[in-house]
Motif scaffolding. Structure first.
Motif, PDB file in Angstrom:
ATOM      1  N   CYS A   1      26.803  14.850  91.868  1.00 44.48           N
ATOM      2  CA  CYS A   1      28.171  15.336  92.004  1.00 44.48           C
ATOM      3  C   CYS A   1      28.208  16.747  91.447  1.00 44.48           C
ATOM      4  O   CYS A   1      28.370  16.953  90.243  1.00 44.48           O
ATOM      5  CB  CYS A   1      29.150  14.423  91.268  1.00 44.48           C
ATOM      6  SG  CYS A   1      30.883  14.909  91.414  1.00 44.48           S
TER       7      CYS A   1
ATOM      8  N   TYR B   1      42.548  10.287  88.285  1.00 43.58           N
ATOM      9  CA  TYR B   1      41.696  11.433  88.586  1.00 43.58           C
ATOM     10  C   TYR B   1      42.380  12.394  89.544  1.00 43.58           C
ATOM     11  O   TYR B   1      42.975  11.979  90.544  1.00 43.58           O
ATOM     12  CB  TYR B   1      40.366  10.975  89.173  1.00 43.58           C
ATOM     13  CG  TYR B   1      39.496  10.228  88.194  1.00 43.58           C
ATOM     14  CD1 TYR B   1      38.540  10.903  87.435  1.00 43.58           C
ATOM     15  CD2 TYR B   1      39.629   8.854  88.020  1.00 43.58           C
ATOM     16  CE1 TYR B   1      37.740  10.228  86.534  1.00 43.58           C
ATOM     17  CE2 TYR B   1      38.832   8.170  87.116  1.00 43.58           C
ATOM     18  CZ  TYR B   1      37.895   8.857  86.376  1.00 43.58           C
ATOM     19  OH  TYR B   1      37.097   8.182  85.480  1.00 43.58           O
TER      20      TYR B   1
ATOM     21  N   GLU C   1      29.377  15.630  96.688  1.00 45.76           N
ATOM     22  CA  GLU C   1      28.425  14.542  96.485  1.00 45.76           C
ATOM     23  C   GLU C   1      27.258  14.683  97.451  1.00 45.76           C
ATOM     24  O   GLU C   1      27.420  15.139  98.583  1.00 45.76           O
ATOM     25  CB  GLU C   1      29.083  13.174  96.703  1.00 45.76           C
ATOM     26  CG  GLU C   1      30.273  12.887  95.809  1.00 45.76           C
ATOM     27  CD  GLU C   1      31.586  13.061  96.535  1.00 45.76           C
ATOM     28  OE1 GLU C   1      32.550  12.354  96.205  1.00 45.76           O
ATOM     29  OE2 GLU C   1      31.649  13.909  97.452  1.00 45.76           O
TER      30      GLU C   1
ATOM     31  N   ALA D   1      41.601   4.919  89.610  1.00 42.53           N
ATOM     32  CA  ALA D   1      41.400   6.034  90.534  1.00 42.53           C
ATOM     33  C   ALA D   1      42.560   7.015  90.521  1.00 42.53           C
ATOM     34  O   ALA D   1      42.355   8.223  90.662  1.00 42.53           O
ATOM     35  CB  ALA D   1      41.174   5.493  91.946  1.00 42.53           C
TER      36      ALA D   1
ATOM     37  N   TYR E   1      32.064   7.909  95.935  1.00 36.56           N
ATOM     38  CA  TYR E   1      32.823   9.111  95.634  1.00 36.56           C
ATOM     39  C   TYR E   1      32.711   9.454  94.159  1.00 36.56           C
ATOM     40  O   TYR E   1      32.696   8.563  93.314  1.00 36.56           O
ATOM     41  CB  TYR E   1      34.313   8.917  95.934  1.00 36.56           C
ATOM     42  CG  TYR E   1      34.642   8.550  97.351  1.00 36.56           C
ATOM     43  CD1 TYR E   1      34.968   9.531  98.277  1.00 36.56           C
ATOM     44  CD2 TYR E   1      34.660   7.223  97.757  1.00 36.56           C
ATOM     45  CE1 TYR E   1      35.290   9.208  99.578  1.00 36.56           C
ATOM     46  CE2 TYR E   1      34.979   6.883  99.063  1.00 36.56           C
ATOM     47  CZ  TYR E   1      35.299   7.876  99.967  1.00 36.56           C
ATOM     48  OH  TYR E   1      35.625   7.541 101.263  1.00 36.56           O
ATOM     49  N   CYS E   2      32.662  10.732  93.843  1.00 37.04           N
ATOM     50  CA  CYS E   2      32.811  11.142  92.461  1.00 37.04           C
ATOM     51  C   CYS E   2      34.196  11.730  92.279  1.00 37.04           C
ATOM     52  O   CYS E   2      34.775  12.305  93.197  1.00 37.04           O
ATOM     53  CB  CYS E   2      31.728  12.138  92.025  1.00 37.04           C
ATOM     54  SG  CYS E   2      31.760  13.748  92.845  1.00 37.04           S
ATOM     55  N   ALA E   3      34.731  11.548  91.091  1.00 37.16           N
ATOM     56  CA  ALA E   3      36.056  12.037  90.756  1.00 37.16           C
ATOM     57  C   ALA E   3      36.021  12.614  89.352  1.00 37.16           C
ATOM     58  O   ALA E   3      35.316  12.104  88.481  1.00 37.16           O
ATOM     59  CB  ALA E   3      37.084  10.906  90.841  1.00 37.16           C
TER      60      ALA E   3
ATOM     61  N   ASN F   1      40.761  15.163  90.986  1.00 37.96           N
ATOM     62  CA  ASN F   1      39.822  15.892  91.821  1.00 37.96           C
ATOM     63  C   ASN F   1      38.777  14.931  92.383  1.00 37.96           C
ATOM     64  O   ASN F   1      38.102  14.240  91.621  1.00 37.96           O
ATOM     65  CB  ASN F   1      39.149  16.999  91.000  1.00 37.96           C
ATOM     66  CG  ASN F   1      38.405  18.002  91.842  1.00 37.96           C
ATOM     67  OD1 ASN F   1      38.513  18.015  93.058  1.00 37.96           O
ATOM     68  ND2 ASN F   1      37.638  18.860  91.188  1.00 37.96           N
ATOM     69  N   TRP F   2      38.655  14.892  93.698  1.00 43.39           N
ATOM     70  CA  TRP F   2      37.745  13.976  94.377  1.00 43.39           C
ATOM     71  C   TRP F   2      36.840  14.711  95.355  1.00 43.39           C
ATOM     72  O   TRP F   2      37.258  15.667  96.003  1.00 43.39           O
ATOM     73  CB  TRP F   2      38.526  12.920  95.165  1.00 43.39           C
ATOM     74  CG  TRP F   2      39.227  11.926  94.312  1.00 43.39           C
ATOM     75  CD1 TRP F   2      40.435  12.073  93.688  1.00 43.39           C
ATOM     76  CD2 TRP F   2      38.768  10.609  93.981  1.00 43.39           C
ATOM     77  NE1 TRP F   2      40.755  10.936  92.990  1.00 43.39           N
ATOM     78  CE2 TRP F   2      39.753  10.024  93.162  1.00 43.39           C
ATOM     79  CE3 TRP F   2      37.629   9.876  94.307  1.00 43.39           C
ATOM     80  CZ2 TRP F   2      39.626   8.729  92.652  1.00 43.39           C
ATOM     81  CZ3 TRP F   2      37.502   8.594  93.810  1.00 43.39           C
ATOM     82  CH2 TRP F   2      38.492   8.031  92.992  1.00 43.39           C
TER      83      TRP F   2
ATOM     84  N   TRP G   1      32.342   7.549  89.075  1.00 43.50           N
ATOM     85  CA  TRP G   1      31.812   7.219  90.389  1.00 43.50           C
ATOM     86  C   TRP G   1      32.541   5.977  90.884  1.00 43.50           C
ATOM     87  O   TRP G   1      32.616   4.966  90.171  1.00 43.50           O
ATOM     88  CB  TRP G   1      30.307   6.959  90.338  1.00 43.50           C
ATOM     89  CG  TRP G   1      29.470   8.193  90.249  1.00 43.50           C
ATOM     90  CD1 TRP G   1      28.921   8.736  89.134  1.00 43.50           C
ATOM     91  CD2 TRP G   1      29.072   9.028  91.339  1.00 43.50           C
ATOM     92  NE1 TRP G   1      28.203   9.864  89.449  1.00 43.50           N
ATOM     93  CE2 TRP G   1      28.276  10.069  90.799  1.00 43.50           C
ATOM     94  CE3 TRP G   1      29.306   9.000  92.720  1.00 43.50           C
ATOM     95  CZ2 TRP G   1      27.716  11.075  91.587  1.00 43.50           C
ATOM     96  CZ3 TRP G   1      28.752  10.003  93.503  1.00 43.50           C
ATOM     97  CH2 TRP G   1      27.972  11.021  92.934  1.00 43.50           C
TER      98      TRP G   1
ATOM     99  N   GLY H   1      32.654  12.177  99.438  1.00 47.24           N
ATOM    100  CA  GLY H   1      31.906  10.940  99.505  1.00 47.24           C
ATOM    101  C   GLY H   1      30.532  11.085 100.132  1.00 47.24           C
ATOM    102  O   GLY H   1      30.268  12.005 100.901  1.00 47.24           O
TER     103      GLY H   1
ATOM    104  N   ARG I   1      39.077   0.560  96.715  1.00 40.63           N
ATOM    105  CA  ARG I   1      38.156   1.401  95.983  1.00 40.63           C
ATOM    106  C   ARG I   1      37.973   0.861  94.565  1.00 40.63           C
ATOM    107  O   ARG I   1      38.943   0.535  93.885  1.00 40.63           O
ATOM    108  CB  ARG I   1      38.682   2.836  95.951  1.00 40.63           C
ATOM    109  CG  ARG I   1      37.718   3.843  95.372  1.00 40.63           C
ATOM    110  CD  ARG I   1      38.210   5.268  95.625  1.00 40.63           C
ATOM    111  NE  ARG I   1      38.277   5.559  97.050  1.00 40.63           N
ATOM    112  CZ  ARG I   1      38.553   6.761  97.541  1.00 40.63           C
ATOM    113  NH1 ARG I   1      38.778   7.788  96.732  1.00 40.63           N
ATOM    114  NH2 ARG I   1      38.611   6.933  98.859  1.00 40.63           N
TER     115      ARG I   1
END
Length: 125
Positions: free
Chosen positions: A22, A113, A6, A110, A92-94, A115-116, A33, A119, A42
């Protein structure tokens, strides 16, 4: 999985704009997101199903934020306009890959997902 990176966070005044990127998310079926402020859970902000595309936005950001993709760059973006103090958080993108990505509800979870990214901080004053 592919590493997600990110970028684009920073400090802006209320009413300002930021564009988050991302990188590496293009491989996935869906991308979300999320944001988290210290002491809070989150929460999902915006999601996109890359094979539609189909998007979803939290009520708090609808009309101000736009999630989009650049297939050539394998990157997903979050354009953030008319920022408010309550938008302050770590973003964060996931990325996910599976049939569940085509649904609506599951993209908000959350734990779905795999893969994270690490941030990027957004601060609005």
């Amino acid at each position: 999985h592919v590493q997600l990176v990110e970028s684009g966070g920073g400090s802006v005044q209320a009413g300002g704009s930021l564009s988050l990127s991302c990188e590496g998310a293009g491989y996935a079926f869906c991308v979300g997101w999320f944001r988290q402020d210290p002491g809070k859970e989150r929460e999902p902000v915006a999601t996109i199903y890359l094979h539609g595309p189909m998007t979803w936005y939290a009520d708090s950001v609808r009309g101000r934020f736009t999630i989009s993709q650049d297939d050539a760059k394998k990157t997903v973006y979050l354009q953030m306009n008319s920022l408010k103090a309550e938008d302050t958080a770590m973003y964060y993108c996931a990325a996910g890959r599976g049939e569940w990505c085509s649904g609506g509800y599951w993209l908000l979870l959350a734990d779905e997902y795999s893969n994270w990214g690490q941030g990027t901080q957004v601060t609005v004053s």
